[in-house]
Design an enzyme around this catalytic site. Structure first.
Site, PDB file in Angstrom:
ATOM      1  N   TRP A 100       0.827  -1.208   0.000  1.00  0.00           N
ATOM      2  CA  TRP A 100       0.000   0.000   0.000  1.00  0.00           C
ATOM      3  C   TRP A 100       0.859   1.255   0.000  1.00  0.00           C
ATOM      4  O   TRP A 100       0.564   2.217  -0.716  1.00  0.00           O
ATOM      5  CB  TRP A 100      -1.003  -0.020   1.163  1.00  0.00           C
ATOM      6  CG  TRP A 100      -2.071  -1.032   0.909  1.00  0.00           C
ATOM      7  CD1 TRP A 100      -2.234  -2.215   1.547  1.00  0.00           C
ATOM      8  CD2 TRP A 100      -3.099  -0.955  -0.101  1.00  0.00           C
ATOM      9  NE1 TRP A 100      -3.307  -2.888   1.004  1.00  0.00           N
ATOM     10  CE2 TRP A 100      -3.849  -2.134  -0.011  1.00  0.00           C
ATOM     11  CE3 TRP A 100      -3.431  -0.022  -1.072  1.00  0.00           C
ATOM     12  CZ2 TRP A 100      -4.928  -2.405  -0.848  1.00  0.00           C
ATOM     13  CZ3 TRP A 100      -4.506  -0.283  -1.920  1.00  0.00           C
ATOM     14  CH2 TRP A 100      -5.240  -1.465  -1.797  1.00  0.00           C
ATOM     15  N   ASP A 170      -1.295   6.639   6.416  1.00  0.00           N
ATOM     16  CA  ASP A 170      -2.423   5.845   5.911  1.00  0.00           C
ATOM     17  C   ASP A 170      -2.746   4.803   6.986  1.00  0.00           C
ATOM     18  O   ASP A 170      -2.092   3.772   7.077  1.00  0.00           O
ATOM     19  CB  ASP A 170      -2.031   5.165   4.598  1.00  0.00           C
ATOM     20  CG  ASP A 170      -3.118   4.211   4.107  1.00  0.00           C
ATOM     21  OD1 ASP A 170      -4.168   4.082   4.769  1.00  0.00           O
ATOM     22  OD2 ASP A 170      -2.909   3.578   3.046  1.00  0.00           O
ATOM     23  N   LYS A 194     -12.538  -1.446   7.139  1.00  0.00           N
ATOM     24  CA  LYS A 194     -11.828  -2.428   7.952  1.00  0.00           C
ATOM     25  C   LYS A 194     -12.290  -2.339   9.406  1.00  0.00           C
ATOM     26  O   LYS A 194     -12.830  -3.282   9.950  1.00  0.00           O
ATOM     27  CB  LYS A 194     -10.315  -2.202   7.841  1.00  0.00           C
ATOM     28  CG  LYS A 194      -9.803  -2.536   6.438  1.00  0.00           C
ATOM     29  CD  LYS A 194      -8.923  -1.484   5.906  1.00  0.00           C
ATOM     30  CE  LYS A 194      -8.654  -1.573   4.427  1.00  0.00           C
ATOM     31  NZ  LYS A 194      -8.574  -2.864   3.803  1.00  0.00           N
TER      32      LYS A 194
HETATM   33  C1  PLP Z   1      -3.464   0.254   4.026  1.00  0.00           C
HETATM   34  C2  PLP Z   1      -4.441   0.460   2.910  1.00  0.00           C
HETATM   35  N1  PLP Z   1      -4.400   1.593   2.199  1.00  0.00           N
HETATM   36  C3  PLP Z   1      -5.263   1.834   1.205  1.00  0.00           C
HETATM   37  C4  PLP Z   1      -6.240   0.920   0.853  1.00  0.00           C
HETATM   38  C5  PLP Z   1      -7.192   1.230  -0.257  1.00  0.00           C
HETATM   39  O1  PLP Z   1      -8.454   1.508   0.253  1.00  0.00           O
HETATM   40  P1  PLP Z   1      -9.695   1.764  -0.715  1.00  0.00           P
HETATM   41  O2  PLP Z   1      -9.953   0.484  -1.430  1.00  0.00           O
HETATM   42  O3  PLP Z   1     -10.793   2.156   0.211  1.00  0.00           O
HETATM   43  O4  PLP Z   1      -9.307   2.852  -1.661  1.00  0.00           O
HETATM   44  C6  PLP Z   1      -6.319  -0.285   1.562  1.00  0.00           C
HETATM   45  C7  PLP Z   1      -7.340  -1.275   1.199  1.00  0.00           C
HETATM   46  O5  PLP Z   1      -7.297  -2.426   1.485  1.00  0.00           O
HETATM   47  C8  PLP Z   1      -5.401  -0.515   2.603  1.00  0.00           C
HETATM   48  O6  PLP Z   1      -5.438  -1.658   3.306  1.00  0.00           O
END
Ligand code: PLP
Length: 358
Positions: A100, A170, A194
């Site tokens: 991520w 994040d 989550k």
């Molecule tokens: C740490 C992290 N950042 C970003 C995201 C992306 O989130 P979204 O699908 O809501 O854009 C996720 C999704 O699993 C994640 O676990």
């Protein structure tokens, strides 16, 4: 019967919150569902205001920080952050401790020069490089970290000191799992699906003095200032999602707040890692000091057994244990709504499976 859902997101929600939503589904206010009420109505404005207040109370958000709900999940924030925080600076620091963080850095490269301060990719994202080795740049507009990497199961249990460079985090898969010191951060963001609601929303907590002028071509939907001014209603927000978030936040308060949830989360993780470490049938690839409380990846000693494990666990009422498609193996996501009994049921299944197949 509700199963134990170990999905990384959308994840299990507290049954108590779902039950309230069920009871209010047809008649929430004035004989209407919450989905049928105007987002500009007093009733709905109260829901957003209540959700914001719950965020402030649970996380003890200090004055000087804005709390907004934005669409596009955490992924939209990968763009919104450089667009809103760079100002006249053309540089940002990113620590890459998993998939991520890597994605966030890649997106930022569209808008600025990205300085990768540290990366554990060469080691399969199995640790957080020692802060002392980070190659930060004091001219960067901010330093971005991913405190919990949902895929690799790597979590910061301490945060780096970045002095005058604001720390941006994040927290998608860790926010609300425990108390945090918001003051350490310039900006915190997290997608809801989550730990605190259904998919579709990112919560953004941003310090006022960091808001910069955005480029002329920046889509208004990604700009923080108008979202702040319009109280998260620049356009029609996903009203049902925000309503569900407010119910889940209420549930957290009723449970006793983040200190109580933290104890429970730590205990769930402790039990699972202790079992995994005590057997040679399963293995967790992450260095112990940075193992995640929320996402616990594990490998079977013989991956030819993976499909049997997935089928057997499903039959036992344990859902979504397959690892992320990019890494394989298994992963148990054990967010706030996963009860300790769910983790115990998983360990019982794992023991039984190991005995039969070991
Ligand atoms: C740490 C992290 N950042 C970003 C995201 C992306 O989130 P979204 O699908 O809501 O854009 C996720 C999704 O699993 C994640 O676990």
């Amino acid at each position: 019967m509700r199963t134990y859902n170990f999905s990384a997101g959308p994840a299990m929600l507290p049954a108590a919150a779902l039950e309230i939503a069920r009871a209010e589904m047809l008649e929430w206010r004035d004989g209407m569902s919450v989905m049928e009420v105007s987002h500009r109505s007093k009733e709905f404005s109260d829901v957003i205001a209540h959700a914001e207040q719950q965020v402030r109370d649970l996380l003890k958000v200090p004055d000087g920080y804005h709390v907004i709900f934005m669409q596009g999940g955490a992924t939209a924030q990968f763009s919104a952050i450089p667009l809103n925080l760079l100002g006249t600076r053309g540089l940002a620091d990113y620590a890459v401790t998993g998939m991520w963080g890597k994605k966030a850095a890649k997106e930022a490269q569209k808008y600025c020069e990205v300085n990768i301060v540290a990366s554990s990719e060469g080691d399969g994202f199995n640790h957080i490089p020692d802060f002392k080795t980070w190659k930060r740049n004091e001219y960067s507009a901010y330093c971005h970290i991913t405190p919990n990497e949902t895929i690799g199961g790597v979590e910061f249990h301490q945060f780096p000191e970045t002095n005058d460079v604001p720390l941006v985090a994040d927290m998608s898969s860790t926010l609300f799992s425990r108390p945090i010191d918001v003051e350490k951060f310039g900006l915190i963001y997290a997608s809801a699906q989550k730990n605190f609601g259904p998919a579709g929303i990112a919560l953004v907590i941003v310090r006022d003095d960091l808001l910069q002028a955005t480029p002329k071509w920046c889509p208004s939907m990604l700009e923080y200032k108008p979202q702040i001014e319009e109280k998260s209603c620049l356009n029609t927000p996903p009203t049902f999602v925000i309503y569900m978030i407010s119910l889940v936040l209420d549930w957290m308060t009723t449970e006793g707040g983040l200190s109580v949830l933290a104890k429970r989360n730590e205990e769930k993780a402790r039990r699972l890692y202790e079992y995994i470490d005590g057997t040679d049938f399963y293995r967790n690839p992450v260095e112990p000091h940075c193992r995640s409380w929320m996402n616990v990846p594990f490998l079977l000693k013989d991956d030819r057994l993976d499909n049997a494990f997935k089928a057997g666990s499903k039959a036992a009422g344990l859902e979504n244990l397959a690892g992320h498609r990019s890494v394989g193996g298994m992963r148990a996501s054990i967010y706030n709504a996963m009860p300790i009994e769910g983790v115990d049921a998983l360990i019982t299944f794992m023991k039984d499976f190991a005995q039969k197949n070991g």
